[in-house]
Design a protein around this motif. Sequence first.
Motif, PDB file in Angstrom:
ATOM      1  N   TYR A 115       0.777  -1.233   0.000  1.00 40.39           N
ATOM      2  CA  TYR A 115       0.000   0.000   0.000  1.00 40.39           C
ATOM      3  C   TYR A 115       0.809   1.284   0.000  1.00 40.39           C
ATOM      4  CZ  TYR A 115      -3.798  -3.193   0.804  1.00 40.39           C
ATOM      5  OH  TYR A 115      -4.696  -4.205   0.652  1.00 40.39           O
ATOM      6  N   ILE A 116       2.136   1.178   0.031  1.00 43.22           N
ATOM      7  CA  ILE A 116       2.981   2.368   0.059  1.00 43.22           C
ATOM      8  C   ILE A 116       3.987   2.298  -1.088  1.00 43.22           C
ATOM      9  CG2 ILE A 116       4.670   3.686   1.413  1.00 43.22           C
ATOM     10  CD1 ILE A 116       1.818   3.678   2.622  1.00 43.22           C
ATOM     11  N   ASP A 117       4.077   3.389  -1.835  1.00 45.78           N
ATOM     12  CA  ASP A 117       5.077   3.538  -2.901  1.00 45.78           C
ATOM     13  C   ASP A 117       5.770   4.875  -2.689  1.00 45.78           C
ATOM     14  OD1 ASP A 117       4.483   1.143  -4.295  1.00 45.78           O
ATOM     15  OD2 ASP A 117       2.852   2.125  -5.388  1.00 45.78           O
ATOM     16  N   GLY A 118       7.093   4.848  -2.557  1.00 44.14           N
ATOM     17  CA  GLY A 118       7.845   6.089  -2.421  1.00 44.14           C
ATOM     18  C   GLY A 118       7.432   6.920  -1.215  1.00 44.14           C
ATOM     19  N   GLY A 119       7.035   6.263  -0.143  1.00 48.47           N
ATOM     20  CA  GLY A 119       6.666   6.967   1.074  1.00 48.47           C
ATOM     21  C   GLY A 119       5.235   7.475   1.114  1.00 48.47           C
ATOM     22  N   ASN A 120       4.467   7.211   0.046  1.00 46.77           N
ATOM     23  CA  ASN A 120       3.072   7.668  -0.016  1.00 46.77           C
ATOM     24  C   ASN A 120       2.144   6.495  -0.294  1.00 46.77           C
ATOM     25  OD1 ASN A 120       3.577  10.560   0.195  1.00 46.77           O
ATOM     26  ND2 ASN A 120       4.544  10.321  -1.815  1.00 46.77           N
ATOM     27  N   THR A 121       0.897   6.656   0.114  1.00 46.96           N
ATOM     28  CA  THR A 121      -0.079   5.618  -0.189  1.00 46.96           C
ATOM     29  C   THR A 121      -0.315   5.562  -1.693  1.00 46.96           C
ATOM     30  OG1 THR A 121      -1.903   7.164   0.200  1.00 46.96           O
ATOM     31  CG2 THR A 121      -1.246   5.769   2.054  1.00 46.96           C
ATOM     32  N   ASN A 122      -0.697   4.384  -2.162  1.00 44.98           N
ATOM     33  CA  ASN A 122      -0.927   4.198  -3.594  1.00 44.98           C
ATOM     34  C   ASN A 122      -2.401   3.897  -3.875  1.00 44.98           C
ATOM     35  OD1 ASN A 122      -1.302   1.475  -2.926  1.00 44.98           O
ATOM     36  ND2 ASN A 122       0.814   0.937  -3.434  1.00 44.98           N
ATOM     37  N   TYR A 123      -2.704   3.577  -5.125  1.00 46.04           N
ATOM     38  CA  TYR A 123      -4.083   3.326  -5.535  1.00 46.04           C
ATOM     39  C   TYR A 123      -4.694   2.145  -4.787  1.00 46.04           C
ATOM     40  CZ  TYR A 123      -2.667  -0.724  -8.309  1.00 46.04           C
ATOM     41  OH  TYR A 123      -2.195  -1.939  -8.688  1.00 46.04           O
ATOM     42  N   ARG A 124      -3.875   1.176  -4.408  1.00 41.05           N
ATOM     43  CA  ARG A 124      -4.406   0.025  -3.669  1.00 41.05           C
ATOM     44  C   ARG A 124      -4.910   0.444  -2.286  1.00 41.05           C
ATOM     45  NH1 ARG A 124       0.203  -4.293  -5.350  1.00 41.05           N
ATOM     46  NH2 ARG A 124      -0.915  -5.229  -7.069  1.00 41.05           N
ATOM     47  N   PHE A 125      -4.229   1.411  -1.680  1.00 44.36           N
ATOM     48  CA  PHE A 125      -4.656   1.913  -0.382  1.00 44.36           C
ATOM     49  C   PHE A 125      -6.065   2.480  -0.494  1.00 44.36           C
ATOM     50  CE2 PHE A 125      -4.993   5.157   2.938  1.00 44.36           C
ATOM     51  CZ  PHE A 125      -4.584   4.444   4.053  1.00 44.36           C
ATOM     52  N   GLU A 126      -6.327   3.208  -1.559  1.00 45.44           N
ATOM     53  CA  GLU A 126      -7.654   3.782  -1.765  1.00 45.44           C
ATOM     54  C   GLU A 126      -8.711   2.689  -1.938  1.00 45.44           C
ATOM     55  OE1 GLU A 126      -7.983   6.943  -1.148  1.00 45.44           O
ATOM     56  OE2 GLU A 126      -5.807   7.040  -0.952  1.00 45.44           O
ATOM     57  N   LYS A 127      -8.310   1.560  -2.526  1.00 40.84           N
ATOM     58  CA  LYS A 127      -9.248   0.451  -2.762  1.00 40.84           C
ATOM     59  C   LYS A 127      -9.629  -0.278  -1.473  1.00 40.84           C
ATOM     60  CE  LYS A 127      -9.154   0.477  -7.368  1.00 40.84           C
ATOM     61  NZ  LYS A 127     -10.265   0.860  -8.158  1.00 40.84           N
ATOM     62  N   LEU A 128      -8.944   0.029  -0.368  1.00 43.69           N
ATOM     63  CA  LEU A 128      -9.356  -0.546   0.917  1.00 43.69           C
ATOM     64  C   LEU A 128     -10.700   0.032   1.364  1.00 43.69           C
ATOM     65  CD1 LEU A 128      -6.005  -0.498   2.924  1.00 43.69           C
ATOM     66  CD2 LEU A 128      -7.265  -2.528   2.160  1.00 43.69           C
ATOM     67  N   HIS A 129     -11.036   1.211   0.849  1.00 42.05           N
ATOM     68  CA  HIS A 129     -12.279   1.899   1.206  1.00 42.05           C
ATOM     69  C   HIS A 129     -12.354   2.169   2.712  1.00 42.05           C
ATOM     70  CE1 HIS A 129     -13.820   1.439  -2.860  1.00 42.05           C
ATOM     71  NE2 HIS A 129     -13.405   0.197  -2.817  1.00 42.05           N
ATOM     72  N   LEU A 130     -11.236   2.659   3.255  1.00 44.58           N
ATOM     73  CA  LEU A 130     -11.223   3.034   4.666  1.00 44.58           C
ATOM     74  C   LEU A 130     -12.201   4.170   4.898  1.00 44.58           C
ATOM     75  CD1 LEU A 130      -7.380   2.958   5.219  1.00 44.58           C
ATOM     76  CD2 LEU A 130      -9.022   1.456   6.354  1.00 44.58           C
ATOM     77  N   ARG A 131     -12.980   4.055   5.920  1.00 43.88           N
ATOM     78  CA  ARG A 131     -13.940   5.087   6.284  1.00 43.88           C
ATOM     79  C   ARG A 131     -13.366   5.917   7.416  1.00 43.88           C
ATOM     80  NH1 ARG A 131     -18.643   0.657   5.757  1.00 43.88           N
ATOM     81  NH2 ARG A 131     -18.685   0.699   3.487  1.00 43.88           N
ATOM     82  N   THR A 132     -13.959   7.041   7.696  1.00 46.74           N
ATOM     83  CA  THR A 132     -13.457   7.923   8.745  1.00 46.74           C
ATOM     84  C   THR A 132     -13.295   7.189  10.066  1.00 46.74           C
ATOM     85  OG1 THR A 132     -14.521   9.793   7.661  1.00 46.74           O
ATOM     86  CG2 THR A 132     -13.870  10.095   9.958  1.00 46.74           C
ATOM     87  N   ASN A 133     -14.269   6.365  10.436  1.00 45.80           N
ATOM     88  CA  ASN A 133     -14.178   5.641  11.707  1.00 45.80           C
ATOM     89  C   ASN A 133     -13.210   4.462  11.657  1.00 45.80           C
ATOM     90  OD1 ASN A 133     -15.932   4.264  10.039  1.00 45.80           O
ATOM     91  ND2 ASN A 133     -17.427   3.805  11.632  1.00 45.80           N
ATOM     92  N   ASP A 134     -12.608   4.217  10.505  1.00 43.67           N
ATOM     93  CA  ASP A 134     -11.551   3.202  10.374  1.00 43.67           C
ATOM     94  C   ASP A 134     -10.173   3.784  10.676  1.00 43.67           C
ATOM     95  OD1 ASP A 134     -13.422   1.279   9.568  1.00 43.67           O
ATOM     96  OD2 ASP A 134     -13.131   1.718   7.443  1.00 43.67           O
ATOM     97  N   ASN A 135     -10.135   5.069  10.995  1.00 41.46           N
ATOM     98  CA  ASN A 135      -8.906   5.774  11.348  1.00 41.46           C
ATOM     99  C   ASN A 135      -7.831   5.653  10.253  1.00 41.46           C
ATOM    100  OD1 ASN A 135      -7.063   7.273  12.727  1.00 41.46           O
ATOM    101  ND2 ASN A 135      -7.175   6.080  14.617  1.00 41.46           N
TER     102      ASN A 135
END
Length: 165
Positions: free
Chosen positions: A77-97
């Motif tokens: 989920y991290i590329d070059g120190g930043n989150t990548n497109y896969r991180f977004e596909k987790l669909h983390l919600r606000t209450n998922d911190n």
Amino acid sequence: MVQLADIEKVAPGVESLSTEEHEALQRFTLLWTLFEAQILGSNASVRKISEKVERIDPEIINGDWLTEHLDYFSNRYIDGGNTNYRFEKLHLRTNDNPDLVRAVLTGDNADPASQLIGCLTIVYRFRNNFFHGIKWAYGLQDQLENFTHSASLLRKFLEKVPNGI
């Protein structure tokens, strides 16, 4: 090969999953239901995961049993120190911190309890995305390692953490 021709009619592509993929999905499903029942009182949420992890003796968490899974999730989920497109596909919600998960994956938060919460939050999102259908949108492709690591982490957690924390 697992015979799923009857399910293939309503879930195109399921019959083409490999034996390893079927086993990983079965292990994940079994271990998640045990984890949710035994640890989360059959009521999963990131808040509840966090509360339970914070009650664990830090010596249990400080072992190296989490490292393999944290490394896997960070690499995914991290590329070059930043989150990548896969991180977004987790669909983390606000209450998922999502800020905690991001900080854990980038290495900005090295607290072992936070790392465990971050990894279990990802597993929780796999659970939600799988059981609620998002993973089916692309036929469970590219998920073998996700479910393998998730099942392994859940198994290790259940082995190491006393029931009813």
